[in-house]
Each structure stands twice: as C-alpha cells, then as structure tokens.
Design an enzyme around this catalytic site. Structure first.
Site, PDB file in Angstrom:
ATOM      1  N   ASN A 109      -1.501  -8.238   5.781  1.00 25.59           N
ATOM      2  CA  ASN A 109      -1.614  -6.787   5.870  1.00 25.59           C
ATOM      3  C   ASN A 109      -1.213  -6.197   4.516  1.00 25.59           C
ATOM      4  O   ASN A 109      -0.095  -6.418   4.050  1.00 25.59           O
ATOM      5  CB  ASN A 109      -0.681  -6.271   6.970  1.00 25.59           C
ATOM      6  CG  ASN A 109      -0.785  -4.777   7.171  1.00 25.59           C
ATOM      7  OD1 ASN A 109      -1.357  -4.055   6.360  1.00 25.59           O
ATOM      8  ND2 ASN A 109      -0.216  -4.294   8.263  1.00 25.59           N
ATOM      9  N   TRP A 155      -0.147  -3.490   3.746  1.00 25.29           N
ATOM     10  CA  TRP A 155       1.053  -2.655   3.814  1.00 25.29           C
ATOM     11  C   TRP A 155       2.279  -3.410   3.315  1.00 25.29           C
ATOM     12  O   TRP A 155       3.275  -2.816   2.944  1.00 25.29           O
ATOM     13  CB  TRP A 155       1.306  -2.199   5.244  1.00 25.29           C
ATOM     14  CG  TRP A 155       0.402  -1.102   5.714  1.00 25.29           C
ATOM     15  CD1 TRP A 155      -0.624  -0.528   5.022  1.00 25.29           C
ATOM     16  CD2 TRP A 155       0.437  -0.446   6.987  1.00 25.29           C
ATOM     17  NE1 TRP A 155      -1.231   0.440   5.779  1.00 25.29           N
ATOM     18  CE2 TRP A 155      -0.604   0.510   6.989  1.00 25.29           C
ATOM     19  CE3 TRP A 155       1.229  -0.574   8.121  1.00 25.29           C
ATOM     20  CZ2 TRP A 155      -0.849   1.345   8.092  1.00 25.29           C
ATOM     21  CZ3 TRP A 155       0.984   0.241   9.209  1.00 25.29           C
ATOM     22  CH2 TRP A 155      -0.036   1.196   9.200  1.00 25.29           C
ATOM     23  N   HIS A 206      -8.271  -0.698   9.888  1.00 26.81           N
ATOM     24  CA  HIS A 206      -7.482  -1.189   8.757  1.00 26.81           C
ATOM     25  C   HIS A 206      -8.079  -2.485   8.226  1.00 26.81           C
ATOM     26  O   HIS A 206      -8.642  -3.287   8.981  1.00 26.81           O
ATOM     27  CB  HIS A 206      -6.048  -1.434   9.235  1.00 26.81           C
ATOM     28  CG  HIS A 206      -5.051  -1.655   8.140  1.00 26.81           C
ATOM     29  ND1 HIS A 206      -4.960  -0.849   7.029  1.00 26.81           N
ATOM     30  CD2 HIS A 206      -4.084  -2.601   7.991  1.00 26.81           C
ATOM     31  CE1 HIS A 206      -3.976  -1.284   6.257  1.00 26.81           C
ATOM     32  NE2 HIS A 206      -3.441  -2.345   6.806  1.00 26.81           N
ATOM     33  N   CYS A 218      -6.633   0.551   1.659  1.00 26.50           N
ATOM     34  CA  CYS A 218      -6.342  -0.811   2.124  1.00 26.50           C
ATOM     35  C   CYS A 218      -7.514  -1.739   1.842  1.00 26.50           C
ATOM     36  O   CYS A 218      -7.332  -2.937   1.607  1.00 26.50           O
ATOM     37  CB  CYS A 218      -5.998  -0.805   3.616  1.00 26.50           C
ATOM     38  SG  CYS A 218      -7.305  -0.138   4.683  1.00 26.50           S
ATOM     39  N   GLN A 224       0.829  -1.202   0.000  1.00 29.54           N
ATOM     40  CA  GLN A 224       0.000   0.000   0.000  1.00 29.54           C
ATOM     41  C   GLN A 224       0.862   1.251   0.000  1.00 29.54           C
ATOM     42  O   GLN A 224       1.901   1.316   0.651  1.00 29.54           O
ATOM     43  CB  GLN A 224      -0.923   0.002   1.220  1.00 29.54           C
ATOM     44  CG  GLN A 224      -1.922   1.156   1.245  1.00 29.54           C
ATOM     45  CD  GLN A 224      -2.812   1.098   2.466  1.00 29.54           C
ATOM     46  OE1 GLN A 224      -2.935   0.060   3.116  1.00 29.54           O
ATOM     47  NE2 GLN A 224      -3.452   2.213   2.786  1.00 29.54           N
TER      48      GLN A 224
END
Length: 506
Positions: free
Chosen positions: A297, A299, A273, A112, A106
């Site tokens: 995740n 990220w 998130h 997200c 991300q």
C-alpha cells in the site's frame, strides 16, 4: 545499428543509440538543458528557479482537498530550509543507501497510482537509474535536479528546481520516511511538471506511470473476469513470468458505492486505491500448495487483515523457510492468497521493457517499430470501417515473419495504440479509439489502400470495440506475410495525435 539488448532479446528499430529521444540521449523537455543550466547557476553562485514551473499556486493547481485558506498557507521551501524549520540538523541527501519501495509514503495528493508504479520501479535497477539519475546530490548544489520519462515514443529529460510545497513545515505531498532524503519528492515534482501541476496528478491508473517509466509493453487484466472464467492458472503463470522479468506490476481496488473516496473496508483494504505487487510465491500448507501474492500500500501502512496477513496463524503451518517470508512490520506490505486477490481487486496491470512476460518465451526476439501520427479533420480522421472516409485514416504496412518453430496459437504480434493528451492531464478528453488489421494478399500494389480493398479482404483484427483510455494494447497470433494496420477513432472528424507501436516476434 538497431539497439539490441541480449538480456531482453529486444531490437528497437526506431530509437537508435545516440539519437535524440533515445534512452541514451533524451530530448530536452521545454528545451531546458540540465547541464548548461546547472553550470550557469554554479558560476553565478545563485540557485535555480524554474520559470516554466515556478513555486506558486499555478504549479500547485486546484487540489480538491485544500480550501482557499489552506492553499494560501502553502509555503514553498527548498530541502535545506525545510529541514531547518523542522529543527533537523542533518544535511539533505538525494538518495541514501539506494532507492527502496519503503523510502516514502503517500501525502495529500491522490496520486497512489503514481506511487504504486514508483514502488514497482525500485525493483529494476536499470530502469531506476534511467528514470532517476543517481549522480545527483546536494554537493556542488545549484538548486536544480532532473529526471527522465518516456513520453509518447521518446525519452525526455525534465528539469526542475527544488522548491517543494509544504504546510505546517511538512511536505504537502509524498513524504520521505528518512526525513532528509529527497529523491522521491523531487521525482514527484518532475512528473507533476509533465502533467501540468500537482493537482493534475489527482487520480489515475498505475499503467500510465508504468508506461512513462519504461516505454515498454503494458497489459491489463480484469481480475474478477479472469477468476470467474477459471483462468487462475494462466493468471498465476503470467504473474510469475512478469516478476521473473522484473516487470512493474500494480493493481487496484474498485470504488465503493460509486464513490472514489478512499474508504477502508472491514478487511483492511482501501477502496478506489492502487497497490503495487512486489512478489509472488507458492508455499505448502497442511499438504496443499497455496499461491500467495505480496502487495504494498503506497500509504506506507494500512494492511489487509484477512487470510495470510502479517499476524495470521496460517504462517505457523508452513515450513521454517517459508515462515521467513512472513512480514512483521506495519509498513503497508502484506501477503494474500491468489483467490482473495482476485476477489478483492478489480484490475492488475503489468509493464515490462519487452513482451516476453506475456508468454514466457525468453529465447525469442522482438522487433519494435514506433510511428507517430495524427487524425486531422477532413484529411486523416476517417472514423471506423462503417464510414466512407475510412480509407483516409493513417495506414501502416508491416511485414511479419513467423518462426518455423511457432506453434498454432502462439502470439507473435503486439500492437499498442496510444493517444496523446490534448491539454493538461486532468483535463484531457480521450476519444474512443481502436485499430483494424487486414492481411494484404501477395501482389497488392504498394501505396495507400482504398475503401474497396477493406470490403474485399477479411480483417485479422476487427475494431469491434473502442476504449476511452490513453492506450489500447492487443496481442495477436498471425501468419507470416504483409499486413496493414489502420488506427482510427469511432467517428470521423476527431482531431488527435497518437503513437502506434508494433512488436513482431521472429
């Protein structure tokens, strides 16, 4: 003939093969024809620039995290030009060695929710190639690409140019870990075009993107409620069935202190998130069965540090085969126990091409009908049943045929009501929506039903609650017979368009 897929036991009575808006013949978004445009620019020896979504500040939108100076320093670059500025001598590629959930991380847009859904999409090759045509490349290149999404009853083909927003010679939003692979940033741009701008992708729920990637059935579960009511067994069975059906599964943490800022908690999880669920597994630890959920995740880092994390000693207490499941890379993917999953996540969303994951009956068949409708003030926006105008709402009469082997309580009717956005995604105001279902007694005349009918006949599904979201989905158990479904808003005179999808098992 209806579309029938033996693998999914699914019959779509609306999107017939070859019809516009079907998966095989998606509608042209903004009337842009990818093949014609590419051929034209190839013949002219020029690179495509999308005038309907140009490389400028309007396409970027008002991103909350950028001040005016930063917005002025956003530079739009094509992939080859970006790589030159990065002193990268490799050639840009569209997709290298197949699409993977580990291809990206991300960036500076709070999407997200979109990327968690995209991670889930990579598990289904059939859906993946439907959304991302893999015959695209930087060979025979004209600066044009295209992607497909399901939007409110139809598949659409979205054309873009390959100008991407950058800052300091790095992609502003989602980044590719391969440095020269661009299918994800280009896909993100195509979805931003649907939303209105990159800024319009700020904040959302994965369920919306999952729906747009599948056009299928979506369900949501409040984890704390499921856990507190002792339904862990049912949740585990649903998660297991969903993974076996290659469903897209995502989940989300609750905001912390009323703020939607992505703060990192002491346990390593990020507040407010979205994550994707990438697997479930049961292992034996010290003589007991332990149910584990694997999450990712978007990220590309920042993992759970509680029980069963990558470095946990608990992995030393399982069999050598189960120890192979242990994750040893800091790539954002981790395991956690089902109970911890329910305690730390607020919601889980599941989306699949057909409803089979809801009850595990993989031998049944489902029929699907899709209806497009509108609520129009003074004509067909009658409000709920307490309103005298209720009878003016759109009415849909359906037949449900019950399988002889159906057991009491078996779910055989699923209804989805989805309202269409009125403006750009971030500015859309969703009305409170619901639907009422009434069984029609034999001998009732054809045609519209008037108000006395709804008072004289009991409801199979009463509109006792409304949601202010894009889609309302409910799974029901009904007897065979004829029914009428009335989608409606809470109050009369609310103007909006909607899509009603009805799935019946037989």
């Amino acid at each position: 003939m209806p579309v029938f897929n033996e693998n999914t036991a699914f019959i779509n009575l609306c999107c017939q093969e070859g019809s516009e808006g079907s998966a095989f013949n998606p509608a042209k978004y903004n009337n842009q024809d990818y093949t014609q445009l590419k051929n034209y620019y190839m013949e002219k020896g020029r690179l495509f620039v999308d005038s309907s979504f140009p490389p400028n500040s309007c396409t970027l939108g008002d991103i909350p995290y950028l001040n005016n100076w930063e917005e002025d320093n956003v530079v739009w670059l094509r992939p080859a030009d970006l790589m030159k500025r990065q002193n990268n001598s490799d050639e840009p590629t569209f997709c290298m060695d197949g699409a993977s959930r580990f291809d990206f991380g991300q960036g500076g847009i709070s999407n997200c929710w979109f990327l968690a859904a995209l991670s889930s999409l990579t598990f289904s090759r059939d859906l993946m190639v439907q959304v991302v045509p893999m015959n695209q490349s930087f060979v025979d290149y004209a600066g044009i690409f295209h992607f497909r999404f399901w939007r409110f009853g139809k598949w659409v083909d979205v054309v873009i140019d390959d100008f991407l927003p950058t800052m300091n010679n790095e992609l502003l939003s989602v980044f590719s870990k391969g440095r020269n692979e661009f299918w994800v940033p280009l896909l993100e741009k195509a979805y931003a075009k649907l939303c209105g701008s990159y800024a319009d992708m700020n904040f959302g729920i994965p369920l919306d993107a999952c729906k747009d990637f599948t056009g299928g059935v979506s369900m949501s579960y409040q984890l704390k409620q499921v856990h507190s009511e002792g339904h862990d067994e049912e949740l585990w069975l649903t998660l297991t069935r969903a993974t076996q059906c290659l469903s897209m599964i995502c989940c989300g943490t609750a905001p912390k202190g009323g703020s939607y800022e992505n703060t990192v908690s002491h346990n390593g999880l990020v507040a407010a998130h979205a994550y994707s669920v990438t697997a479930v597994s049961e292992v034996e630890c010290l003589g007991s069965k332990v149910r584990l959920v694997r999450l990712l995740n978007p990220w590309g880092g920042q993992e759970w540090n509680g029980k069963w994390n990558d470095k946990s000693d608990m992995w030393n207490s399982v069999s050598p085969d189960d120890q192979q499941k242990r994750l040893k890379q800091d790539d954002g993917e981790f395991w956690m126990e089902l109970e911890d999953f329910c305690d730390n996540f607020a919601m889980v969303w599941m989306s699949c091409e057909n409803p089979n994951f809801t009850d595990g009956d993989l031998t049944c068949q489902w029929k699907c009908m899709i209806y497009e409708g509108s609520w129009m003030s003074g004509k067909s926006a009658g409000g709920d049943k307490s309103e005298v105008l209720f009878e003016t709402n759109p009415q849909y009469r359906i037949q449900v045929a019950t399988n002889e082997e159906k057991q009491p309580g078996d779910k055989n009717l699923m209804v989805s009501l989805m309202q269409k956005p009125q403006v750009k995604r971030s500015r859309t105001r969703f009305y409170p929506i619901s639907f009422t279902i009434v069984k029609i007694p034999p001998g009732t005349p054809e045609g519209r039903l008037e108000l006395p009918f709804f008072y004289m006949n009991s409801c199979v599904r009463e509109s006792d609650y409304f949601i202010y979201e894009r889609e309302l989905v409910e799974l029901l158990s009904v007897e065979s017979g004829e029914y009428v479904i009335i989608p409606h808003t809470r109050n009369a005179y609310m103007d909006a368009d909607f899509v009603l999808t009805v799935y019946t098992k037989y």
